[in-house]
Design a protein around this motif. Structure first.
Motif, mmCIF file in Angstrom:
data_model
loop_
_atom_site.group_PDB
_atom_site.id
_atom_site.type_symbol
_atom_site.label_atom_id
_atom_site.label_comp_id
_atom_site.label_asym_id
_atom_site.label_seq_id
_atom_site.Cartn_x
_atom_site.Cartn_y
_atom_site.Cartn_z
ATOM 1 N N ASN A 31 0.845 -1.196 0.000
ATOM 2 C CA ASN A 31 0.000 0.000 0.000
ATOM 3 C C ASN A 31 0.886 1.254 0.000
ATOM 4 O O ASN A 31 0.964 1.990 0.968
ATOM 5 C CB ASN A 31 -0.929 -0.010 1.214
ATOM 6 N N VAL A 32 1.559 1.479 -1.113
ATOM 7 C CA VAL A 32 2.435 2.640 -1.271
ATOM 8 C C VAL A 32 2.068 3.340 -2.572
ATOM 9 O O VAL A 32 1.578 2.710 -3.517
ATOM 10 C CB VAL A 32 3.927 2.235 -1.280
ATOM 11 N N PRO A 33 2.304 4.647 -2.661
ATOM 12 C CA PRO A 33 1.929 5.385 -3.877
ATOM 13 C C PRO A 33 2.695 4.880 -5.105
ATOM 14 O O PRO A 33 3.861 4.492 -5.018
ATOM 15 C CB PRO A 33 2.314 6.831 -3.549
ATOM 16 N N ILE A 34 2.011 4.904 -6.233
ATOM 17 C CA ILE A 34 2.648 4.588 -7.511
ATOM 18 C C ILE A 34 3.240 5.876 -8.074
ATOM 19 O O ILE A 34 2.543 6.876 -8.244
ATOM 20 C CB ILE A 34 1.640 4.012 -8.524
ATOM 21 N N GLN A 35 4.515 5.854 -8.334
ATOM 22 C CA GLN A 35 5.190 6.988 -8.970
ATOM 23 C C GLN A 35 5.405 6.647 -10.434
ATOM 24 O O GLN A 35 6.091 5.686 -10.769
ATOM 25 C CB GLN A 35 6.523 7.265 -8.267
ATOM 26 N N ARG A 36 4.800 7.440 -11.310
ATOM 27 C CA ARG A 36 4.841 7.162 -12.750
ATOM 28 C C ARG A 36 5.700 8.197 -13.462
ATOM 29 O O ARG A 36 5.648 9.389 -13.140
ATOM 30 C CB ARG A 36 3.431 7.165 -13.343
ATOM 31 N N ALA A 37 6.462 7.739 -14.447
ATOM 32 C CA ALA A 37 7.297 8.635 -15.244
ATOM 33 C C ALA A 37 7.189 8.242 -16.708
ATOM 34 O O ALA A 37 7.261 7.056 -17.046
ATOM 35 C CB ALA A 37 8.751 8.576 -14.787
ATOM 36 N N MET A 38 6.995 9.220 -17.563
ATOM 37 C CA MET A 38 6.939 8.956 -18.994
ATOM 38 C C MET A 38 7.164 10.243 -19.771
ATOM 39 O O MET A 38 7.064 11.345 -19.233
ATOM 40 C CB MET A 38 5.607 8.314 -19.392
ATOM 41 N N ILE A 39 7.500 10.093 -21.051
ATOM 42 C CA ILE A 39 7.632 11.241 -21.929
ATOM 43 C C ILE A 39 6.235 11.744 -22.255
ATOM 44 O O ILE A 39 5.340 10.973 -22.582
ATOM 45 C CB ILE A 39 8.384 10.861 -23.218
ATOM 46 N N GLY A 40 6.041 13.063 -22.170
ATOM 47 C CA GLY A 40 4.704 13.594 -22.458
ATOM 48 C C GLY A 40 4.579 15.025 -22.012
ATOM 49 O O GLY A 40 5.563 15.692 -21.702
#
Length: 374
Positions: A222-231
């Motif tokens: 139960n931990v935050p999802i950290q998302r990274a992408m080009i955009g």
């Protein structure tokens, strides 16, 4: 191996990458006795340069490679265009010794290495003009090609949309799009993430829109999802929106950071243990990073799974020219013809996937038809 809350490009500025938000002009002089290697717009030889410092820091990170991709480089070599990718369509030879005009190609960053390697081959074949390689995002590259009549070639990792083609025609251009290769989009996680082993497309959509990992799968922490992408206006986001029907939910998901260029994205991923990101397979080979590649629907990216359409996230690569610049005596025609003749070998050299024989023949036949009409 393959080289394979929403934040915008101000994230890049905070890390000293302001100048990366602009077009990277690479002016390469030809005609010298000794062939010079293309030089990136950032002077890496300067130890105080932030780009150089970043590359040194990232290359010191211990890589963790996904076993599912171990066969990909071998497959690329086994399927070399000199072996099983021989095309049955032969293009006419061009005399590059007669071509000395200056040319400009604007390109998505995914295809920067491809264009630089192609330029070296142009020099070796006698080309003696000045060749500018401008690197930016796909959308910006398309816009530059349409608005600037001095741009001769456009290479991007997606097809132009009907609206973009119409807008280009409205500015006096007649874009001809030629498929030249493919580049899988890989789902990667920080190496400290040991709980994600594989995902379905449905679970992938949940990962891209949920706040915590446990919301996607109760067995995950139960931990935050950290998302990274080009955009956000990128071919990556466009492909994910199309395949997952994510749309606005993808753009508005909390914990998502959008980057302009892959270098700071990879740096951020290496420091966030609960992070995930999408990276082109060509980027995977260009840098050694601390991440694992996650299979999608139980399938890893490979030559076979890409060509059979089993792997779901693949970006098609295109070369665009203006049909008005294809008269017999115009340098654009000669250089584009050279690109299409050499591209399969160069694709392999830079970690991109060449077209198979049928696709390559189709592209060359399309080119022959267009140039014959001129």
């Amino acid at each position: 191996m393959l080289r394979n809350s929403i934040m915008t490009s101000d994230i890049v500025a905070k890390q000293g990458w302001q100048y990366l938000g602009q077009l990277i002009g690479i002016t390469l002089l030809a005609g010298c006795a000794q062939i010079a290697s293309p030089v990136a717009s950032q002077p890496e030889e300067n130890p105080n340069n932030p780009y150089n410092q970043f590359r040194q820091a990232v290359n010191q990170v211990e890589p963790l490679l996904d076993p599912g991709l171990e066969s990909l480089t071998a497959n690329l070599q086994e399927n070399s265009p000199t072996l099983e990718r021989q095309t049955t369509v032969v293009l006419p030879q061009v005399k590059l010794l007669d071509v000395n005009e200056n040319l400009t190609v604007t390109t998505a960053s995914t295809l920067q290495d491809f264009n630089e390697q192609m330029y070296q081959r142009l020099i070796q074949s006698g080309y003696s003009g000045v060749f500018d390689i401008n690197v930016t995002r796909a959308g910006a590259a398309i816009q530059q090609f349409c608005q600037d009549q001095s741009v001769n070639l456009l290479s991007v990792n997606r097809a132009m949309t009907p609206a973009e083609i119409q807008g280009c025609q409205g500015k006096g251009r007649q874009p001809l799009g030629l498929a030249i290769g493919k580049d899988p989009l890989l789902l990667v996680v920080n190496k400290q993430n040991d709980f994600v082993k594989g995902v379905t497309l449905e679970k992938l959509k949940a990962i891209l829109t949920s706040r915590t990992w446990s919301q996607v799968d109760p067995s995950w922490p139960n931990v935050p999802i950290q998302r990274a992408m080009i955009g956000p206006n990128s071919s990556t986001v466009a492909l994910l929106s199309q395949k997952l029907s994510a749309g606005a939910a993808l753009l508005q998901a909390p914990g998502t950071t959008f980057y302009t260029y892959p270098e700071p994205l990879v740096q951020g991923l290496s420091t966030m243990p609960n992070a995930m990101a999408f990276i082109n397979a060509s980027i995977y080979e260009r840098f050694t990073q601390t991440f694992r590649v996650i299979p999608i629907n139980g399938i890893s990216a490979s030559v076979d799974t890409v060509e059979s359409n089993a792997y779901p996230l693949v970006q098609s690569l295109f070369l665009y020219v203006d049909q008005k610049q294809l008269a017999p005596d115009m340098p654009t025609k000669a250089v584009a013809n050279f690109y299409l003749t050499e591209m399969s070998e160069v694709m392999n050299e830079v970690g991109l996937l060449p077209l198979n024989q049928a696709q390559l023949d189709q592209t060359k036949n399309q080119w022959l038809k267009a140039t014959t009409n001129n």
